[in-house]
Motif scaffolding. Structure first.
Motif, short mmCIF file in Angstrom:
data_model
loop_
_atom_site.label_atom_id
_atom_site.label_comp_id
_atom_site.label_asym_id
_atom_site.label_seq_id
_atom_site.Cartn_x
_atom_site.Cartn_y
_atom_site.Cartn_z
N ASN A 1 0.85 -1.19 0.00
CA ASN A 1 0.00 0.00 0.00
C ASN A 1 0.89 1.24 0.00
O ASN A 1 1.13 1.86 1.04
N ILE A 2 1.37 1.59 -1.18
CA ILE A 2 2.35 2.66 -1.33
C ILE A 2 1.66 4.02 -1.19
O ILE A 2 0.73 4.34 -1.92
N GLN A 3 2.14 4.81 -0.24
CA GLN A 3 1.56 6.12 0.02
C GLN A 3 2.08 7.15 -0.99
O GLN A 3 3.16 7.00 -1.57
N GLU A 4 1.33 8.21 -1.16
CA GLU A 4 1.73 9.28 -2.08
C GLU A 4 3.06 9.89 -1.64
O GLU A 4 3.28 10.18 -0.47
N GLY A 5 3.96 10.05 -2.59
CA GLY A 5 5.26 10.66 -2.34
C GLY A 5 6.34 9.68 -1.90
O GLY A 5 7.51 10.07 -1.80
N PHE A 6 5.97 8.40 -1.67
CA PHE A 6 6.96 7.44 -1.17
C PHE A 6 8.03 7.13 -2.20
O PHE A 6 9.23 7.05 -1.88
N LEU A 7 7.65 6.95 -3.45
CA LEU A 7 8.63 6.63 -4.49
C LEU A 7 9.58 7.80 -4.72
O LEU A 7 10.79 7.61 -4.94
N GLU A 8 9.06 9.01 -4.63
CA GLU A 8 9.92 10.19 -4.75
C GLU A 8 10.91 10.25 -3.58
O GLU A 8 12.06 10.68 -3.74
N HIS A 9 10.46 9.81 -2.41
CA HIS A 9 11.32 9.75 -1.24
C HIS A 9 12.49 8.79 -1.48
O HIS A 9 13.64 9.10 -1.15
N ILE A 10 12.18 7.63 -2.05
CA ILE A 10 13.23 6.66 -2.37
C ILE A 10 14.20 7.24 -3.40
O ILE A 10 15.43 7.12 -3.26
N GLU A 11 13.64 7.87 -4.41
CA GLU A 11 14.48 8.45 -5.46
C GLU A 11 15.43 9.51 -4.88
O GLU A 11 16.59 9.61 -5.29
N LYS A 12 14.95 10.27 -3.93
CA LYS A 12 15.79 11.29 -3.30
C LYS A 12 16.92 10.65 -2.51
O LYS A 12 18.06 11.16 -2.49
N LEU A 13 16.64 9.52 -1.86
CA LEU A 13 17.65 8.85 -1.04
C LEU A 13 18.69 8.11 -1.87
O LEU A 13 19.87 8.05 -1.50
N PHE A 14 18.26 7.53 -3.00
CA PHE A 14 19.15 6.64 -3.76
C PHE A 14 19.51 7.15 -5.16
O PHE A 14 20.39 6.57 -5.80
N GLY A 15 18.86 8.19 -5.62
CA GLY A 15 18.97 8.57 -7.03
C GLY A 15 20.22 9.30 -7.44
O GLY A 15 20.46 9.50 -8.63
N ASP A 16 21.05 9.69 -6.48
CA ASP A 16 22.23 10.50 -6.82
C ASP A 16 23.55 9.85 -6.47
O ASP A 16 24.60 10.41 -6.77
#
Length: 409
Positions: free
Chosen positions: A191-206
């Motif tokens: 049950n993925i909450q709104e903004g969760f994937l963006e949170h992951i991308e911020k943590l791992f995307g760079d």
């Protein structure tokens, strides 16, 4: 539906939204396993998996454990021949915090020399535990017999010699070669909450690491070697190993059906003929292990030393009858229905969905729907399974045996 985000650094995030559950499973999948190790690194992939739980710049090992207990979640990891996975399962509203802790472990682990020495002893005890479990170690002996000096034949846990050589520098060097963005997939299901994937991308995307050439894996040859060990055990244990198929083989579903009929269920040939009819073994089964470029179809049985030769002969007789008479249409259909049921029932948890999606992305870069998989199972025929069995069983098997020690040994 599986959604995919490719970050600027090449890291991939795959997600499956399941709105009717209250949990989220998150896994960090790394395309790094024991087959990518140099001989002197054997067991290092698994050791790194342990060390990521031993403290970061801001959290001790105890705090990592307590924080997941505090939110009522679970955290764990495993290492295989080709992959490593760090995963957590939590209530949906705790998912952002859980992934922050995973990211902290992934990026900020200290590899403190004191903790390293303690964990070295822990892994040594893990090796000793496997050595003391003959129905486990006999499979390791089989892989060694089949793959020889290839890394696929080496134990995932490593050896006492290699374990004692690991240092913080060797850990960092290995991670710089393998823990690179293009080798990492973050898989999320639940049950993925709104903004969760963006949170992951911020943590791992760079994140980036120094560019180092990764260890090349070899394409191993499979040999029909024989190995026999004597151990202090009550039972004898035997494994047969035949060349199987790679994970991306077009014929993989015929192999899945073949394995089910051979020894993958309670109605299988091996179970019915050796356990139910002859009473020769409590544990008798077959399984297949598929890798990117090769595979193994294995058979295991355990019995008293006085019956081990009869068990070996009975397994060979089961194979001979398959070669001579093949299978029945009923066996094929029953196996296919069982596999479809197992597939559907096995994917009812968010952990299972996360694992399936993470592996599919890491190995294939694509995702087949359940309907497509079921269609592939339905396309398996008596002729395709018969032809595959003739090909597989035309090879001499590798055999590993553990025998109880005799009094004078």
């Amino acid at each position: 539906m599986i959604n995919k985000i490719t970050c600027n650094n090449g890291l991939r995030i795959v997600s499956e939204h399941i709105p009717h559950v209250r949990s989220v499973a998150v896994g960090i999948w790394v395309h790094a396993g024991s087959r990518y190790e140099l001989p002197e690194e054997n067991g290092l992939t698994h050791f790194i998996e342990h060390m990521l739980f031993k403290g970061t710049k801001t959290r001790s090992a105890r705090q990592i454990a307590e924080e997941f207990d505090r939110i009522g979640g679970n955290i764990n990891a495993f290492t295989s021949k080709e992959n490593t996975c760090y995963y957590a399962k939590v209530l949906d509203h705790h998912a952002p915090y859980a992934v922050e802790v995973l990211a902290d472990m992934f990026f900020n682990s200290l590899f403190d020399p004191t903790e390293l020495e303690k964990e070295r002893q822990v892994v040594l005890e893990e090796i000793n535990m496997v050595e003391d479990t003959p129905d486990d170690i006999v499979h390791e002996y089989l892989w060694k017999a089949m793959f020889g000096d290839d890394p696929l034949g080496a134990p995932i846990l490593g050896t006492l010699e290699t374990l004692n050589s690991f240092t913080p520098d060797s850990i960092v060097s290995y991670m710089e070669r393998h823990y690179t963005p293009e080798n990492v997939v973050i898989s999320v299901a639940g049950n993925i909450q709104e903004g969760f994937l963006e949170h992951i991308e911020k943590l791992f995307g760079d994140f980036e690491l120094p560019s180092r050439v990764a260890t090349e894996k070899s394409v191993p040859e499979i040999t029909a070697a024989f190995t026999e060990k004597f151990r202090e055990t009550e039972q004898g244990h035997i494994c047969f190993g035949y060349p199987g198929l790679s994970a991306n083989s077009d014929n993989i579903y015929s192999l899945v059906v073949l394995n089910s009929i051979l020894g993958g269920s309670m109605s299988s040939r091996l179970f019915q003929e050796i356990r139910e009819e002859k009473g020769l073994a409590y544990s008798i089964y077959s399984y297949h292990s598929s890798y990117e470029d090769t595979g193994v179809l294995a058979i295991y049985g355990g019995t008293s030393s006085s019956q081990l030769e009869e068990l070996k002969t009975s397994i060979q007789e089961t194979i001979r009858l398959i070669e001579e008479k093949g299978f029945t249409e009923t066996e094929i259909q029953n196996s296919k229905e069982q596999l479809k049921g197992n597939l559907m029932l096995g994917l009812e948890s968010t952990n299972a969905r996360m694992s399936r999606n993470g592996k599919n992305e890491l190995l294939y870069g694509s995702h087949r729907s359940l309907d497509e998989v079921i269609e592939s199972i339905d396309e398996v025929t008596l002729a395709s399974v018969t032809a595959l069995s003739k090909e597989i069983f035309s090879h001499e098997p590798a055999i590993s045996i553990i025998m109880p020690k005799k009094v004078d040994q």
